[in-house]
Write a protein that holds these residues in place. Structure first.
Motif, PDB file in Angstrom:
ATOM      1  N   GLN A 544       1.090  -1.127   0.136  1.00 48.02           N
ATOM      2  CA  GLN A 544      -0.166   0.059   0.060  1.00 48.02           C
ATOM      3  C   GLN A 544       0.807   1.120   0.025  1.00 48.02           C
ATOM      4  OE1 GLN A 544      -2.297   0.812   3.509  1.00 48.02           O
ATOM      5  NE2 GLN A 544      -4.040   1.681   2.133  1.00 48.02           N
ATOM      6  N   LEU A 560       2.048  -5.429   3.628  1.00 45.82           N
ATOM      7  CA  LEU A 560       0.857  -5.831   4.447  1.00 45.82           C
ATOM      8  C   LEU A 560       0.788  -7.254   4.015  1.00 45.82           C
ATOM      9  CD1 LEU A 560      -1.415  -2.738   4.313  1.00 45.82           C
ATOM     10  CD2 LEU A 560      -0.119  -3.543   6.257  1.00 45.82           C
ATOM     11  N   GLU A 646       8.462  -1.111  11.067  1.00 36.80           N
ATOM     12  CA  GLU A 646       7.329  -0.489  11.624  1.00 36.80           C
ATOM     13  C   GLU A 646       7.244  -1.372  12.860  1.00 36.80           C
ATOM     14  OE1 GLU A 646       3.909   0.475   9.459  1.00 36.80           O
ATOM     15  OE2 GLU A 646       4.695   1.438   7.917  1.00 36.80           O
ATOM     16  N   ASP A 676       4.551   2.701  14.676  1.00 34.00           N
ATOM     17  CA  ASP A 676       3.349   2.431  13.927  1.00 34.00           C
ATOM     18  C   ASP A 676       2.127   2.711  14.903  1.00 34.00           C
ATOM     19  OD1 ASP A 676       1.383   1.900  11.998  1.00 34.00           O
ATOM     20  OD2 ASP A 676       2.337  -0.438  11.864  1.00 34.00           O
ATOM     21  N   GLY A 754      -3.712   5.402   2.732  1.00 34.81           N
ATOM     22  CA  GLY A 754      -5.129   5.127   2.859  1.00 34.81           C
ATOM     23  C   GLY A 754      -5.775   4.844   1.622  1.00 34.81           C
TER      24      GLY A 754
HETATM   25  P1  C2E Z   1      -0.678  -1.553   9.966  1.00 31.03           P
HETATM   26  O1  C2E Z   1       0.519  -1.754   9.995  1.00 31.03           O
HETATM   27  O2  C2E Z   1      -1.097  -0.227  10.966  1.00 31.03           O
HETATM   28  O3  C2E Z   1      -1.351  -1.623   8.553  1.00 31.03           O
HETATM   29  C1  C2E Z   1      -2.384  -0.791   8.132  1.00 31.03           C
HETATM   30  C2  C2E Z   1      -3.665  -1.554   7.983  1.00 31.03           C
HETATM   31  O4  C2E Z   1      -4.642  -0.636   7.852  1.00 31.03           O
HETATM   32  C3  C2E Z   1      -3.874  -2.616   7.257  1.00 31.03           C
HETATM   33  O5  C2E Z   1      -4.562  -3.753   7.571  1.00 31.03           O
HETATM   34  C4  C2E Z   1      -4.491  -1.869   5.981  1.00 31.03           C
HETATM   35  O6  C2E Z   1      -5.148  -2.541   5.005  1.00 31.03           O
HETATM   36  C5  C2E Z   1      -5.283  -0.962   6.698  1.00 31.03           C
HETATM   37  N1  C2E Z   1      -5.671   0.279   5.824  1.00 31.03           N
HETATM   38  C6  C2E Z   1      -4.750   0.861   4.973  1.00 31.03           C
HETATM   39  N2  C2E Z   1      -5.627   2.077   4.463  1.00 31.03           N
HETATM   40  C7  C2E Z   1      -6.886   1.694   5.120  1.00 31.03           C
HETATM   41  C8  C2E Z   1      -7.989   2.754   4.865  1.00 31.03           C
HETATM   42  O7  C2E Z   1      -7.986   3.618   4.373  1.00 31.03           O
HETATM   43  N3  C2E Z   1      -9.069   2.485   5.726  1.00 31.03           N
HETATM   44  C9  C2E Z   1      -9.201   1.218   6.436  1.00 31.03           C
HETATM   45  N4  C2E Z   1     -10.057   0.893   6.877  1.00 31.03           N
HETATM   46  N5  C2E Z   1      -7.911   0.301   6.491  1.00 31.03           N
HETATM   47  C10 C2E Z   1      -6.989   0.879   5.989  1.00 31.03           C
HETATM   48  P2  C2E Z   1      -4.084  -5.039   7.318  1.00 31.03           P
HETATM   49  O8  C2E Z   1      -3.298  -5.184   6.217  1.00 31.03           O
HETATM   50  O9  C2E Z   1      -5.302  -5.925   7.811  1.00 31.03           O
HETATM   51  O10 C2E Z   1      -3.103  -5.179   8.475  1.00 31.03           O
HETATM   52  C11 C2E Z   1      -3.380  -5.202  10.117  1.00 31.03           C
HETATM   53  C12 C2E Z   1      -2.203  -4.997  10.861  1.00 31.03           C
HETATM   54  O11 C2E Z   1      -1.499  -6.357  10.829  1.00 31.03           O
HETATM   55  C13 C2E Z   1      -1.019  -4.001  10.346  1.00 31.03           C
HETATM   56  O12 C2E Z   1      -1.275  -2.854  10.840  1.00 31.03           O
HETATM   57  C14 C2E Z   1       0.186  -4.540  11.117  1.00 31.03           C
HETATM   58  O13 C2E Z   1       0.216  -4.171  12.298  1.00 31.03           O
HETATM   59  C15 C2E Z   1      -0.112  -6.038  10.901  1.00 31.03           C
HETATM   60  N6  C2E Z   1       0.728  -6.601   9.910  1.00 31.03           N
HETATM   61  C16 C2E Z   1       0.295  -6.349   8.418  1.00 31.03           C
HETATM   62  N7  C2E Z   1       1.267  -7.010   7.975  1.00 31.03           N
HETATM   63  C17 C2E Z   1       2.301  -7.590   8.654  1.00 31.03           C
HETATM   64  C18 C2E Z   1       3.520  -8.313   8.734  1.00 31.03           C
HETATM   65  O14 C2E Z   1       3.953  -8.726   7.403  1.00 31.03           O
HETATM   66  N8  C2E Z   1       4.027  -8.435   9.752  1.00 31.03           N
HETATM   67  C19 C2E Z   1       3.851  -8.060  10.931  1.00 31.03           C
HETATM   68  N9  C2E Z   1       4.476  -8.236  12.020  1.00 31.03           N
HETATM   69  N10 C2E Z   1       2.519  -7.393  10.996  1.00 31.03           N
HETATM   70  C20 C2E Z   1       1.733  -7.191   9.899  1.00 31.03           C
END
Ligand code: C2E
Ligand code: MG
Ligand code: MG
Length: 775
Positions: A544, A560, A646, A676, A754
């Motif tokens: 993203q 992500l 992050e 983060d 976003g």
């Molecule tokens: P994060 O790092 O805060 O990632 C942003 C989350 O917000 C992502 O969800 C993304 O899809 C979502 N997002 C981005 N823009 C928007 C928007 O405009 N509106 C809304 N409602 N959501 C938006 P995702 O992909 O489900 O990831 C959730 C969390 O999972 C991430 O939060 C991160 O903390 C964790 N994560 C994701 N990938 C990894 C990874 O490879 N390793 C680890 N350790 N954690 C991960």
């Protein structure tokens, strides 16, 4: 004459001691020499007899015989003296026989000379004085021999014959019928006396046997007594035997020692009441304890059944007193000093039921109590609650400050939790930093109050070794019977509620509800599938864009993770990352994400960086994450400045030197760090100035409320200002609308992320396409 006697002697003494054993033989011979006093009158009479005959008759023969008797008497006396003076303690048969022989020879010589003297008086003279003197003396001395030498009947026979036969012959030869009568009577006298001596001798032997037997019996009894005494006194237990009147018959040393009894109260015949009085007067036992013993005594006397009582002495010893029936209505009292045994039993009991560190009930004790609670509920319908308490951040305390501090935190936790509940409630340590509380008869409201009290008790700082440690508690609650019909179900559901309490940010309580169970089930399924996914490579990275609000350019992309699930479709990271963290899979998944993101980013335009999310758990293996990053950079040939890691605030609360070490080591490589989801956790602005972040990402919850909440606006603005002062970039997350973009830009944000700018997308779609430019 002497030769004949010796022959006779040898003929008589065939065995070493005429068939006697040595002690008996010595005894017999000793009886011959026993009284020198009787030899003297006999000797004097013996000398006087021929002497008086000489005086009366004037015949020289009697003077010669007088001298001969005197010589024999003197020799006999010398033998006596020598016998009594000699040390005969080591005499064997040989020596004893010599004494026997000497006595025999002396006595026989004496009787033979006197016998002849009597014969001479009767046959050589007509002097009535000589006759009477000789016959009377011979009979008298012979009688003395009979009684004196009863121990040696054969001697007596020889001597009676040598005394009396010459006298009898002399009398019979006299032409006087009265003399002849006495002469024949003398044979009868000899025969009768030999018979008497034999009988006396047999009695003597029987007496000696009896003496020997009784001596042997006495000695056997004595040694038996000694053995019994030794056995009684070497017993560990105190033992006392009382007769039917409860008077002491026997007691052993331990009995006296255990009760501190004086010798006088250990004497046979001492009444048990005297002993009891002493014990109370000397305050060995309390009066109540004595009453107990009296009851036991009465009980055994009436039932004849062994009975025991445990008493505690004033000296703090525990005595187990057992009364058992003894012979003839008596009572056997045995006392065991059970102090050590009881203490050991108590220790074992304590160890078996209670946790050593906190003193709280242990897992086994909990199991027993929860089973009891269910049993009671079935009987009385009384509901109860099970509270599952788990400490937040305890592992970090243990890892960072050492197990010593960890143990003290647990001990203090035990104290605090105990103080927060009622004494009757069962609080157990279930293991590690987990505690269980059973609250009987509690409703929802009461449970909430108690659980909150426990949380509050834990929220105060622990000061240990000048270190301030914060450990909070999360509590999951399940109510019986609604939340579980068995101990296992109830515990599982309390655990589920605990999990939710942890997920809800910790330091809180959560009641179980059935939806949680479904969720847990789903989590379980996810975990199983996730393991397979790691092996089959069905994880993917979506990207993203992060936009510079002033230029609208993509400055970086956040990786992500997505999981292409066979039935669930594309699973977002938010759903499975916590499961990966809980199951330990995060280490491998995290490694893979770093490598893959570096590889992907290496193909992008030079100025576009890549952000990879790193779980706090990955920092628990500091070497691994450092090596992974280094390897990934080398393998992909990506400039380290293009990589941002992050991390979330939860990593920082642990305030871990190792974490800081890892951050520093990676920063020296050129890797940057972003904080983060800022604002969701402790939101401490202090973190921003303390830690070397290049970027702070404001959580999307602020974006969502940027129009409705002044607080959100104020926070975004304050963070932006502070970040600018600290030369940090601010990224505002979750921008979905143009209005939000404008709002955050006006509040001072430079960068944003976003759906408005781009959703997370797979590389194949996002890469060739130019990211939307909104500027
Ligand atoms: P994060 O790092 O805060 O990632 C942003 C989350 O917000 C992502 O969800 C993304 O899809 C979502 N997002 C981005 N823009 C928007 C928007 O405009 N509106 C809304 N409602 N959501 C938006 P995702 O992909 O489900 O990831 C959730 C969390 O999972 C991430 O939060 C991160 O903390 C964790 N994560 C994701 N990938 C990894 C990874 O490879 N390793 C680890 N350790 N954690 C991960
Ligand atoms: Mg992130
Ligand atoms: Mg975020």
């Amino acid at each position: 004459m002497a030769g004949t006697l010796k022959r006779m002697w040898n003929a008589r003494t065939r065995g070493p001691g005429e068939g006697f054993d040595l002690p008996s033989y010595v005894l017999l011979v000793n009886s011959l020499f026993s009284s020198p006093a009787s030899i003297i009158p006999g000797g004097v009479a013996g000398i006087l007899t021929p002497f008086l005959c000489w005086v009366s008759t004037g015949l020289d023969l009697f003077l010669d015989l007088t001298v001969l008797v005197a010589i024999v008497v003197v020799l006999r006396l010398l033998t006596f003296i020598s016998y009594h003076r000699s040390d005969r303690s080591k005499d064997g048969y040989e020596e004893t026989r010599r004494w026997d022989r000497d006595y025999f020879l002396g006595a026989t010589a004496f009787s033979a000379v006197l016998g002849y003297s009597c014969y001479a008086a009767l046959t050589h003279t007509d002097d009535p004085a000589a006759h009477i003197t000789s016959v009377a003396s011979t009979i008298a001395i012979a009688s003395g021999y009979v009684s004196r030498n009863a121990g040696r009947p054969k001697f007596v026979a020889v001597q009676l014959l040598t005394f009396c036969v010459p006298m009898a012959i002399g009398l019979i030869q006299a032409h006087n019928v009265y003399y002849q009568y006495i002469g024949y009577f003398a044979f009868l006298y000899v025969a009768a006396n030999i018979a008497i001596t034999n009988s006396l001798h047999r009695n003597l032997l029987a007496l000696s046997d009896a003496t020997k037997q009784s001596k042997a019996l006495a000695s056997a009894l004595h040694s038996q007594n000694l053995t019994l005494d030794a056995a009684l006194n070497t017993m560990i237990h105190g033992l006392a035997m009382f007769d039917r009147d409860l008077k002491l018959a026997v007691s052993n040393a331990p009995h006296r020692a255990l009760y501190g009894l004086p010798e006088t109260l250990a004497l046979p015949g001492t009444p048990i009441t005297a002993i009891g009085r002493f014990l109370v007067e000397r305050q060995v036992v309390a009066a109540g304890q004595l009453r107990d013993l009296r009851e036991a005594l009465a009980e055994i006397q009436s039932t004849q059944q062994t009975t025991s009582r445990e008493i505690q002495t004033r000296g703090g010893r525990v005595l187990v007193v057992t009364f058992a029936p003894a012979a003839e209505g008596g009572v056997l009292m045995s006392t065991e000093d059970a102090t050590e045994r009881k203490a050991t039993e108590a220790r074992i009991e304590q160890m078996a039921r209670f946790d050593e560190l906190t003193g709280l009930a242990n897992r086994f004790e909990y199991n027993r109590n929860i089973a009891d609670s269910f049993g009671r509920m079935e009987r009385t319908g009384e509901a109860f609650a099970l509270l599952y308490v788990d400490l937040d951040g305890f592992k970090q305390v243990n890892d960072n400050l050492g197990h010593d501090i960890g143990d003290r935190v647990l001990t203090e936790t035990g104290n605090r939790l105990r103080a927060a509940i009622r004494g009757s409630d069962l609080l157990a340590r279930f293991g590690g930093d987990e505690f269980l509380l059973i609250l009987p008869g509690a409703n929802h409201a009461i449970v909430t109050v108690i659980a909150q009290r426990m949380i509050d008790a834990m929220s105060k700082a622990f000061i240990l070794d000048n270190k301030t440690v914060y450990v909070t508690a999360s509590i999951g609650i399940a109510m019986a019977p609604s939340d579980g019909a068995t101990p296992a179900d109830l515990l599982r559901h309390a655990d589920t509620a605990l999990y939710k309490a942890k997920a809800a940010g910790r330091n809180t309580l959560m009641f179980f509800n059935p939806a949680m169970a479904e969720e847990m089930l789903e989590r379980h399924e996810i975990e199983v599938d996730l393991r397979k996914a790691c092996e089959s490579g069905s994880l993917e990275l979506y990207y993203q864009p992060i936009i510079d609000l002033r230029t609208g350019e993509t400055v970086s992309r956040e990786a992500l993770m997505r999981w292409r699930h066979p039935t669930r479709g594309m699973v977002p990271a938010g759903l499975f990352i916590p499961v990966a963290e809980q199951s330990g899979l995060i280490a491998a998944i995290g490694d893979w994400a770093i490598r893959q993101a570096c590889k992907d980013a290496a193909a992008w335009e030079e100025h576009v960086g890549v952000s990879v999310n790193v779980s706090p758990l990955q920092f628990r293996e500091p070497r691994r994450i450092v090596e992974t990053v280094k390897d990934a950079l080398i393998a992909s040939n990506l400039g380290s400045r293009r990589l941002t890691l992050e991390v979330t605030e939860s990593l920082l609360i642990e305030d871990n030197k190792t974490t800081l070490g890892v951050i520093d080591e990676l920063r020296t490589l050129g890797v940057t760090f972003a904080l983060d989801d800022f604002g969701t956790g402790y939101s401490s602005l202090a973190y921003l100035s303390t830690y070397p972040f290049a970027q702070v990402k404001i959580d999307q919850s602020f974006t969502r409320t940027v129009h409705s909440s002044e607080a959100s606006k104020a926070i975004i603005e304050a963070v932006c200002q502070l970040a600018r002062r600290l030369s940090m970039n601010v990224v505002v997350e979750g921008i979905e609308t143009e209005q939000q973009r404008i709002a955050v830009q006006l509040l001072g944000a430079q960068r944003a992320q976003g759906y408005l700018f781009g959703r997370p997308e797979p590389l194949t779609n996002s890469q060739p396409r130019k990211d939307r430019n909104v500027a």
